[in-house]
Design a protein around this motif. Structure first.
Motif, PDB file in Angstrom:
ATOM      1  N   THR A 183       2.371   1.600  -3.431  1.00  0.00           N
ATOM      2  CA  THR A 183       1.564   2.319  -4.233  1.00  0.00           C
ATOM      3  C   THR A 183       1.304   3.810  -4.034  1.00  0.00           C
ATOM      4  OG1 THR A 183       0.298   0.162  -4.442  1.00  0.00           O
ATOM      5  CG2 THR A 183      -0.853   2.043  -5.178  1.00  0.00           C
ATOM      6  N   TYR A 184       0.981   4.353  -2.924  1.00  0.00           N
ATOM      7  CA  TYR A 184       0.923   5.533  -2.609  1.00  0.00           C
ATOM      8  C   TYR A 184       2.205   6.338  -3.103  1.00  0.00           C
ATOM      9  CZ  TYR A 184       1.233   9.943  -0.144  1.00  0.00           C
ATOM     10  OH  TYR A 184       1.406  11.052   0.294  1.00  0.00           O
ATOM     11  N   ARG A 185       3.138   5.901  -2.809  1.00  0.00           N
ATOM     12  CA  ARG A 185       4.586   6.655  -3.436  1.00  0.00           C
ATOM     13  C   ARG A 185       4.489   6.587  -4.556  1.00  0.00           C
ATOM     14  NH1 ARG A 185       9.044   7.951  -0.058  1.00  0.00           N
ATOM     15  NH2 ARG A 185      10.056   7.627  -2.107  1.00  0.00           N
ATOM     16  N   SER A 186       4.238   5.559  -5.509  1.00  0.00           N
ATOM     17  CA  SER A 186       3.903   5.729  -7.013  1.00  0.00           C
ATOM     18  C   SER A 186       2.899   6.625  -7.666  1.00  0.00           C
ATOM     19  CB  SER A 186       3.601   4.378  -7.486  1.00  0.00           C
ATOM     20  OG  SER A 186       3.401   4.126  -8.872  1.00  0.00           O
ATOM     21  N   VAL A 187       1.812   6.611  -6.871  1.00  0.00           N
ATOM     22  CA  VAL A 187       0.519   7.818  -7.421  1.00  0.00           C
ATOM     23  C   VAL A 187       0.953   9.023  -6.730  1.00  0.00           C
ATOM     24  CG1 VAL A 187      -1.634   8.214  -6.773  1.00  0.00           C
ATOM     25  CG2 VAL A 187      -1.044   5.874  -6.988  1.00  0.00           C
ATOM     26  N   SER A 188       1.823   9.314  -5.845  1.00  0.00           N
ATOM     27  CA  SER A 188       2.308  10.766  -5.683  1.00  0.00           C
ATOM     28  C   SER A 188       3.414  11.115  -6.376  1.00  0.00           C
ATOM     29  CB  SER A 188       2.194  10.856  -4.218  1.00  0.00           C
ATOM     30  OG  SER A 188       3.168   9.957  -3.611  1.00  0.00           O
TER      31      SER A 188
ATOM     32  N   SER B 238      -4.444  -1.534  -4.362  1.00  0.00           N
ATOM     33  CA  SER B 238      -2.742  -1.414  -4.749  1.00  0.00           C
ATOM     34  C   SER B 238      -2.480  -2.003  -6.310  1.00  0.00           C
ATOM     35  CB  SER B 238      -1.785  -2.037  -3.905  1.00  0.00           C
ATOM     36  OG  SER B 238      -1.954  -3.354  -3.614  1.00  0.00           O
TER      37      SER B 238
ATOM     38  N   ALA C 210       0.984  -1.330   0.118  1.00  0.00           N
ATOM     39  CA  ALA C 210       0.013   0.066  -0.099  1.00  0.00           C
ATOM     40  C   ALA C 210       0.701   1.309   0.046  1.00  0.00           C
ATOM     41  CB  ALA C 210      -0.931  -0.036   1.137  1.00  0.00           C
ATOM     42  N   TRP C 211       2.059   1.349   0.760  1.00  0.00           N
ATOM     43  CA  TRP C 211       2.820   2.372   0.747  1.00  0.00           C
ATOM     44  C   TRP C 211       3.479   2.543  -0.706  1.00  0.00           C
ATOM     45  CZ3 TRP C 211       3.561   6.726   3.380  1.00  0.00           C
ATOM     46  CH2 TRP C 211       4.692   7.414   2.840  1.00  0.00           C
TER      47      TRP C 211
ATOM     48  N   LEU D 214      -3.864   9.823  -9.384  1.00  0.00           N
ATOM     49  CA  LEU D 214      -4.958   9.046  -9.171  1.00  0.00           C
ATOM     50  C   LEU D 214      -5.938   8.898  -9.879  1.00  0.00           C
ATOM     51  CD1 LEU D 214      -6.258   6.925  -6.913  1.00  0.00           C
ATOM     52  CD2 LEU D 214      -6.722   8.946  -5.577  1.00  0.00           C
TER      53      LEU D 214
END
Length: 112
Positions: free
Chosen positions: A13-18, A90, A10-11, A25
């Protein structure tokens, strides 16, 4: 998948999206219907129909009233649903980003 591995995914994925320059997103979410269609037509080589089917099963597991671990076992029953949800989100967001990049590369490759 262990809790730590789900949290790490999850982390990631968050870093990839941001990450600056990567599809956001909104772009990833809007790309999902196109990606599903391209996978079903065999046009997108980045994902197999089997992985798409696993994601579909994940959706069914989350919305199904029948669980492997019943929800009345409050913390444990909800935790398994949440684990599947984290994996599904994710996976969808990661694949959506790769699909947007793939589409962008295809457009650049077409001669004008």
């Amino acid at each position: 998948m262990a809790k730590a591995a789900r949290a790490a995914q999850a982390w990631k994925t968050y870093r990839s999206v941001s990450k600056p320059g990567s599809p956001g997103l909104g772009a990833r979410l809007r790309a999902l219907p196109r990606m599903i269609g391209a996978v079903m037509r065999g046009q997108y080589p980045g994902m197999s129909k089997g992985k798409l089917a696993m994601m579909g099963l994940g959706v069914l597991y989350i919305i199904s009233p029948v669980d492997i671990v019943p929800d009345f076992l409050v913390l444990i029953g909800v935790a398994d649903d949440f684990g599947v949800f984290l994996w599904l989100m994710s996976s969808l967001l990661g694949e959506g980003g790769r699909y947007v990049d793939w589409e962008r590369d295809r457009v650049r490759a077409v001669p004008s």
